[in-house]
Design a protein around this motif. Structure first.
Motif, PDB file in Angstrom:
ATOM      1  N   ALA A  94      13.046   7.422  36.174  1.00 25.52           N
ATOM      2  CA  ALA A  94      13.472   8.473  35.251  1.00 25.52           C
ATOM      3  C   ALA A  94      12.380   8.789  34.241  1.00 25.52           C
ATOM      4  CB  ALA A  94      14.752   8.046  34.534  1.00 25.52           C
ATOM      5  N   ALA A  95      11.730   7.741  33.724  1.00 27.33           N
ATOM      6  CA  ALA A  95      10.708   7.944  32.700  1.00 27.33           C
ATOM      7  C   ALA A  95       9.443   8.581  33.271  1.00 27.33           C
ATOM      8  CB  ALA A  95      10.366   6.608  32.039  1.00 27.33           C
ATOM      9  N   ILE A  96       9.023   8.143  34.450  1.00 25.75           N
ATOM     10  CA  ILE A  96       7.740   8.587  34.998  1.00 25.75           C
ATOM     11  C   ILE A  96       7.875   9.860  35.818  1.00 25.75           C
ATOM     12  CG2 ILE A  96       5.880   7.951  36.591  1.00 25.75           C
ATOM     13  CD1 ILE A  96       6.308   5.030  35.673  1.00 25.75           C
ATOM     14  N   ASP A  97       8.926   9.954  36.629  1.00 24.80           N
ATOM     15  CA  ASP A  97       9.060  11.084  37.552  1.00 24.80           C
ATOM     16  C   ASP A  97      10.233  12.006  37.234  1.00 24.80           C
ATOM     17  OD1 ASP A  97       6.820  10.498  39.117  1.00 24.80           O
ATOM     18  OD2 ASP A  97       7.926   8.994  40.255  1.00 24.80           O
ATOM     19  N   ARG A 196       0.051  10.521  34.000  1.00 22.00           N
ATOM     20  CA  ARG A 196      -0.795   9.405  33.581  1.00 22.00           C
ATOM     21  C   ARG A 196      -0.359   8.879  32.222  1.00 22.00           C
ATOM     22  NH1 ARG A 196      -5.770   7.895  35.348  1.00 22.00           N
ATOM     23  NH2 ARG A 196      -5.928   9.818  36.574  1.00 22.00           N
ATOM     24  N   ALA A 197      -0.051   9.774  31.326  1.00 23.87           N
ATOM     25  CA  ALA A 197       0.373   9.351  29.987  1.00 23.87           C
ATOM     26  C   ALA A 197       1.719   8.628  30.049  1.00 23.87           C
ATOM     27  CB  ALA A 197       0.459  10.570  29.062  1.00 23.87           C
ATOM     28  N   ARG A 198       2.614   9.101  30.902  1.00 24.17           N
ATOM     29  CA  ARG A 198       3.927   8.458  31.018  1.00 24.17           C
ATOM     30  C   ARG A 198       3.797   7.054  31.609  1.00 24.17           C
ATOM     31  NH1 ARG A 198       5.030  13.841  32.417  1.00 24.17           N
ATOM     32  NH2 ARG A 198       5.027  13.459  34.679  1.00 24.17           N
ATOM     33  N   VAL A 199       2.943   6.933  32.611  1.00 21.57           N
ATOM     34  CA  VAL A 199       2.701   5.606  33.189  1.00 21.57           C
ATOM     35  C   VAL A 199       2.101   4.676  32.142  1.00 21.57           C
ATOM     36  CG1 VAL A 199       1.354   4.318  34.887  1.00 21.57           C
ATOM     37  CG2 VAL A 199       2.492   6.439  35.556  1.00 21.57           C
TER      38      VAL A 199
END
Length: 416
Positions: A94-97, A196-199
């Motif tokens: 949910a957070a990354i994708d 990239r920032a979320r990861v």
């Protein structure tokens, strides 16, 4: 291995753009890990039962340091890593994708975890406590501590009643932390435009959650000079949350890699697995009270277990059946033990102690192999009955609510 994350993007990808990590495809292997870990836990506790102490010190049942290191290979960190990995995956996606539809509401998550662990746990605590406290009020503080999962903070009673269940206190603490931190991570990632920032945000959060317990251990040991026998200091969530953080990081890593990136070849999966397991054995062999390996055993073990799981979960699809030792994880008898692993974990210690009290276990250290066989056979039988009479029926309560937490209507036409 290929790059960790996808090329930089300027817009948030659509939820369906990236396949999910292959968790379900490796479900048998994970169940096999549970089975082997549960069996290892039983053997380890029988090993502890057959230690002898005298003026000359402690004496293991088998005087071989290599056998001792293998049997003393504590697998509790593997349970923590696997639990955190599986439960964090939906939040990571949910957070990354942006796959927020895969995240259950907090009340649904906690309801499902409750029906998973509480019925058997409460039953076992009440049965065993009653057997050991035949007259009231008995040691009521022990009972209250276990029923509220606070016994992990009680130096005297942490291992009373059901010794291994101190770890369930940490599981409950992790559940409560996850339903707070997971949604916060998802919300924070909404404002980040690049994947990239979320990861990076999710990975840094996991790193912080791993570093904080390690820092506490170092502070308690080297600054406060707290001995390793002060159990709440080193067994509480402030010291052991690193195992869960490692599992959370594994979920973030595999989500970041997606379906194709970073998959290892069968040959390298075997090499990574051997290196990780060898590191675990070396850590166990080198561990002596108060030395570095002993002090930081659990954070280091959690990292090594994570490597072993990565080498199991993220193999090239065409080569997944080529890792020979994975055949052991998929073996029917191992996965069958994995199915009842929670019941086996809960009941094996009282089974062992009752068998010993009844004189059904050998009294000498030479009888250790026979004791292992007897305890395993009886505990597996009890665990099987416990699973089908308690765990499985309790799991059916999960069907009482839908994915949003609303009561499920089983007779919609009759209500009209």
């Amino acid at each position: 291995m290929t790059s960790l994350i996808a090329p930089e993007t300027t817009a948030r990808p659509r939820p369906a753009a990236r396949p999910e990590p292959p968790t379900r495809g490796r479900a048998l292997e994970l169940q096999g890990f549970r089975g082997l870990a549960a069996l290892s836990t039983v053997v380890f506790h029988v090993w502890q039962q057959y230690y002898r102490y005298d003026a000359g010190g402690s004496h293991p049942p088998v005087d071989n340091p290599y056998v001792g290191a293998l049997i003393s290979l504590e697998v509790i960190d593997l349970f923590f890593v696997m639990s955190a990995y599986l439960l964090t995956l939906s939040y990571a996606r949910a957070a990354i994708d942006g796959k927020e539809g895969s995240v259950r509401p907090g009340r649904v998550f906690l309801f499902r975890r409750a029906i998973r662990i509480l019925p058997l746990y409460f039953l076992a605590v009440l049965v065993v406590w009653s057997m050991r406290n035949p007259t009231l009020p008995g040691d009521w503080r022990d009972l209250v501590g276990h029923l509220t999962f606070t016994h992990v903070f009680d130096r005297e009673r942490i291992f009373y009643t059901l010794g291994p269940t101190w770890s369930l206190s940490l599981e409950v603490a992790f559940y409560l932390a996850l339903v707070v931190l997971g949604p916060l991570a998802v919300r924070a990632c909404r404002g980040l435009r690049t994947r990239r920032a979320r990861v990076a945000l999710c990975a840094s959060g996991c790193a912080a959650l791993f570093a904080l317990p390690a820092g506490w251990i170092a502070y308690a040991h080297y600054v406060l000079d707290v001995p390793h026998t002060d159990w709440p200091v080193y067994f509480g969530p402030q010291a052991r949350f690193g195992g869960f953080a490692a599992g959370m990081a594994l979920a973030v890593l595999l989500t970041a890699l997606g379906d194709d990136r970073g998959r290892v070849r069968a040959r390298w999966a075997t090499v990574l697995s051997l290196a990780a397991f060898g590191g675990l054995c070396a850590l166990s062999y080198l561990s002596e009270p108060e030395n570095f390996a002993h002090t930081f055993y659990h954070p280091l073990a959690a990292l090594l277990w994570s490597v072993l799981l990565y080498a199991t979960l993220h193999i090239r699809r065409r080569e997944q059946q080529q890792v020979r030792w994975h055949g052991l994880l998929r073996a029917r008898w191992v996965t069958a033990v994995g199915l009842i692993s929670y019941s086996l974990y809960i009941w094996h210690e009282p089974v062992m102690l009752e068998l010993d009290a009844a004189g059904l276990l050998p009294s000498s250290q030479a009888g250790f192999p026979v004791a292992v066989l007897v305890v395993l056979l009886v505990a597996l039988a009890v665990g099987t009955v416990s699973y089908w009479l308690v765990e499985y029926p309790a799991s059916l309560l999960g069907k009482a609510k839908d994915g949003k937490g609303a009561a499920r209507d089983f007779y919609p036409e009759a209500a009209r």
